[in-house]
Each structure stands twice: as C-alpha cells, then as structure tokens.
Design a protein around this motif. Structure first.
Motif, short mmCIF file in Angstrom:
data_model
loop_
_atom_site.label_atom_id
_atom_site.label_comp_id
_atom_site.label_asym_id
_atom_site.label_seq_id
_atom_site.Cartn_x
_atom_site.Cartn_y
_atom_site.Cartn_z
N THR A 105 0.83 -1.21 0.00
CA THR A 105 0.00 0.00 0.00
C THR A 105 0.86 1.26 0.00
O THR A 105 0.57 2.23 -0.71
N ILE A 106 1.93 1.27 0.78
CA ILE A 106 2.83 2.42 0.78
C ILE A 106 3.46 2.59 -0.60
O ILE A 106 3.61 3.72 -1.10
N ALA A 107 3.78 1.47 -1.24
CA ALA A 107 4.38 1.54 -2.58
C ALA A 107 3.43 2.14 -3.60
O ALA A 107 3.87 2.65 -4.64
N PHE A 108 2.13 2.11 -3.31
CA PHE A 108 1.15 2.67 -4.24
C PHE A 108 1.31 4.17 -4.43
O PHE A 108 0.76 4.75 -5.37
N ALA A 109 2.03 4.81 -3.52
CA ALA A 109 2.27 6.25 -3.68
C ALA A 109 3.37 6.51 -4.70
O ALA A 109 3.66 7.67 -4.99
N GLY A 110 3.96 5.46 -5.25
CA GLY A 110 5.06 5.61 -6.21
C GLY A 110 4.73 6.51 -7.39
O GLY A 110 5.48 7.43 -7.70
N PRO A 111 3.60 6.28 -8.10
CA PRO A 111 3.29 7.16 -9.23
C PRO A 111 3.16 8.63 -8.82
O PRO A 111 3.46 9.53 -9.60
N ILE A 112 2.73 8.87 -7.59
CA ILE A 112 2.59 10.24 -7.10
C ILE A 112 3.97 10.86 -6.89
O ILE A 112 4.22 12.01 -7.26
N VAL A 113 4.88 10.09 -6.28
CA VAL A 113 6.24 10.60 -6.05
C VAL A 113 6.95 10.84 -7.38
O VAL A 113 7.67 11.83 -7.54
N VAL A 114 6.74 9.93 -8.33
CA VAL A 114 7.35 10.12 -9.64
C VAL A 114 6.87 11.42 -10.27
O VAL A 114 7.63 12.15 -10.91
N ALA A 118 9.42 14.30 -11.34
CA ALA A 118 9.52 14.61 -12.77
C ALA A 118 9.61 16.12 -13.03
O ALA A 118 10.08 16.53 -14.09
N ILE A 119 9.17 16.93 -12.06
CA ILE A 119 9.20 18.39 -12.25
C ILE A 119 10.65 18.89 -12.34
O ILE A 119 11.05 19.49 -13.34
N PRO A 120 11.50 18.62 -11.30
CA PRO A 120 12.87 19.14 -11.39
C PRO A 120 13.80 18.29 -12.26
O PRO A 120 14.75 18.80 -12.83
N ILE A 121 13.53 16.97 -12.34
CA ILE A 121 14.49 16.08 -13.02
C ILE A 121 14.20 15.98 -14.51
O ILE A 121 15.11 16.06 -15.34
N LEU A 122 12.93 15.79 -14.87
CA LEU A 122 12.57 15.62 -16.27
C LEU A 122 12.03 16.89 -16.90
O LEU A 122 11.77 16.93 -18.10
N LEU A 165 13.37 5.56 -3.52
CA LEU A 165 14.36 4.98 -4.42
C LEU A 165 13.70 4.33 -5.64
O LEU A 165 14.21 4.45 -6.77
N ALA A 166 12.58 3.65 -5.42
CA ALA A 166 11.88 3.03 -6.55
C ALA A 166 11.36 4.09 -7.51
O ALA A 166 11.38 3.90 -8.74
N SER A 167 10.91 5.21 -6.97
CA SER A 167 10.44 6.30 -7.81
C SER A 167 11.58 6.86 -8.66
O SER A 167 11.40 7.15 -9.86
N MET A 168 12.75 7.00 -8.06
CA MET A 168 13.92 7.46 -8.81
C MET A 168 14.30 6.45 -9.90
O MET A 168 14.73 6.81 -11.00
N TYR A 169 14.13 5.17 -9.58
CA TYR A 169 14.40 4.12 -10.57
C TYR A 169 13.51 4.28 -11.80
O TYR A 169 13.98 4.20 -12.95
#
Length: 302
Positions: A105-114, A118-122, A165-169
C-alpha cells in the motif's frame, strides 16, 4: 544491438503490465517467506539479483552476445541500477517486520512521487490540480503509516525509503527509454547489484533447511527477471499513462498472498489509506489521459 522502437499495441501492453505486477508480488512474497525461514536479508537480496543476473545471461547472451553488456548511457544506467537494488534492500528489510499488504500500500504512492520528481528532473510541468492530488495521496500514506498510533512500526521508514528509491528508478527508466535495449537494462541492473552485494550476502549466508525454501530461493530471481522484462515490454507497447494505474492490481495479489500464505488480513487503516492513494493516483492518470486526448485533437504527438 538494436534498440526496438515503441509500438502501438495497447491491449498487449496492458496484459504484459498486469503479468509484471503479479510477478513483482512474487518477489515480495518470496522475500518475506525466506525472511520468516530465517535467512538474512542481505543473503535474500543477493540471491534475488544473482538469480536475475544468471537467468538474464542465459536468455540474452545466445541472442546478442557481448553487445548486451554495452550501455549507450553508462552513468545513467549505473544510477538506475543503484536506485533499484537500494530500494530492494530497504523493501526486504521492511518485509521482515511488516505485513505485505502494508508495504504494498505504501508503494502505491510511487506514481505520485514520480510525478513530483519529474518536475525538477525531467522538466515536466505539473498543474495545481495534480499537485493537490499528490498531497491527497500523501495523506493516504500517512493513514497507512499511522505515526500517531500503536500500529506504527519503525520498519515503515524502510518502506518510505523504498518508495523514494523506486520512484527514482522509474524516473531513470523514463530517461533511458529508447536508448537502451531490454537485455542491457536487465543485465546492468542485476549485475551491478550482484557485484555490490556479493561480499555481504555470501558472508551472511545461511543454508536453507528444506526443499521448499530452496525452491523459493531459486525462484525469487526468476520473479525479478520476468517481472522487469514484461514491464519493459509493456512500456514499449503502451503509453505510461495507460499502464500507471495497473500497479494498483497488486493490492489484490498482496491481499491474497497475505491471507493464504501468511495468515494476515489487511487492517481498516491499510484499506482506508490505500483507497485514498488509489483515488489520487487514478485522478492523476485520468488527467494525463485527458491531456493526451486533447493534444491528439490538436495534432500533437504525446
């Protein structure tokens, strides 16, 4: 070595991503099983990547030879690999102490963190409504973690670290789309992790006590390899905005293995927080689909 272009095969992409998510759950399930069996976390992580690396070589070397090892962007590939195995280490430590439904469930926030990264990195532009959805998703994470209640466990910080870290991946994976072959991405991500973890995993080695534990130990690498292969193919066949919400199908698999294998049922807090996270993620996805359709109506390529 040929980098395959994107194809419009949406139905096949969706099917591949659903299959990948099922195998990602297999990684977590195997890790928790092996941890309960008494194997050290670093040994489990090492075997997960060593198996992945071995199987990747058996599949790709006969097809592509040494070119499978040659990266077109070695620094980015190295960073992507570090983020992946770092997140795996933290995730496996979290699974040692937490129910699989909580870590999922915590991992489900991954798309949100990405979305935020994506704003500063991409350099992606994000509107106010999407920021509001991101904040709502964070509330869902807080509900699951419950830092105010008796259910809070310090291992949840491992899951939060995994989330970052998974979001950065995935951000790095976006950067390498169309640059690297599937073979190179699989071999680099698993090979670097295997080299980095070998001294720790072999030093902490504990021999499995029965055949079933051996089978799970040998199978965890296969779950990793095929899960990531199918996810990579899925993103070549279908838009990321279409595939993003499919990660939420993992809640079904996590709940199923939690009940059938580990005899743990999701709590009200986990279900409630998960619903908030899923709602915010689906809102972001719906906005992306609407923007893509609008761009298409104006003759733009998205």
């Amino acid at each position: 070595m040929v980098v395959r272009p994107r194809e419009e095969r949406t139905s096949g992409g969706v099917a591949m991503m659903l299959l990948a998510v099922m195998f990602f759950t297999g990684i977590d399930t195997s890790a928790k099983w092996l941890s309960i069996a008494g194997l050290p976390v670093l040994q489990i992580v090492f075997v997960r990547y060593a198996g992945h690396f071995l199987y990747a070589n058996l599949i790709y070397l006969p097809q592509e030879g040494a070119s499978a090892y040659r990266s077109q962007a070695p620094l980015k590939q190295f960073m992507r690999s570090v983020f992946l195995f770092g997140g795996t280490v933290l995730n496996f430590y979290a699974l040692k102490y937490l129910p699989i439904t909580v870590t999922t469930t915590i991992a489900f926030a991954g798309p949100i963190v990405v979305t935020l990264l994506a704003i500063p990195i991409l350099g992606e532009k994000v509107g106010v409504r999407r920021i509001a959805a991101v904040c709502t998703g964070f509330v869902g994470v807080v509900v699951v973690v419950q830092p105010w209640g008796a259910e809070f466990h310090p291992a949840m910080f491992f899951s939060l670290g995994t989330l970052l870290l998974a979001s950065m991946y995935f951000v790095m994976t976006r950067m390498l789309a169309g640059v690297e072959t599937n073979a190179t991405q699989q071999i680099w991500s698993s090979g670097l992790a295997t080299l980095a973890l070998a001294p720790f995993g072999l030093t902490a080695w504990v021999w499995p006590e029965n055949t079933l534990t051996w089978m799970v130990l040998l199978g965890i690498g296969a779950f990793g390899l095929f899960g990531h292969i199918w996810a990579t193919i899925a993103h070549r066949w279908a838009d990321a905005s279409i595939l993003a919400p499919l990660i939420y199908s993992q809640v079904f698999w996590a709940a199923l293995v939690g009940v059938l294998i580990f005899d743990t049922w999701p709590t009200v807090w986990t279900l409630g927080g998960g619903a908030i996270i899923i709602a915010s993620g689906l809102y972001i996805w719906r906005r992306e689909v609407a923007k893509a359709q609008q761009g298409g109506s104006h003759g733009r390529t998205v």
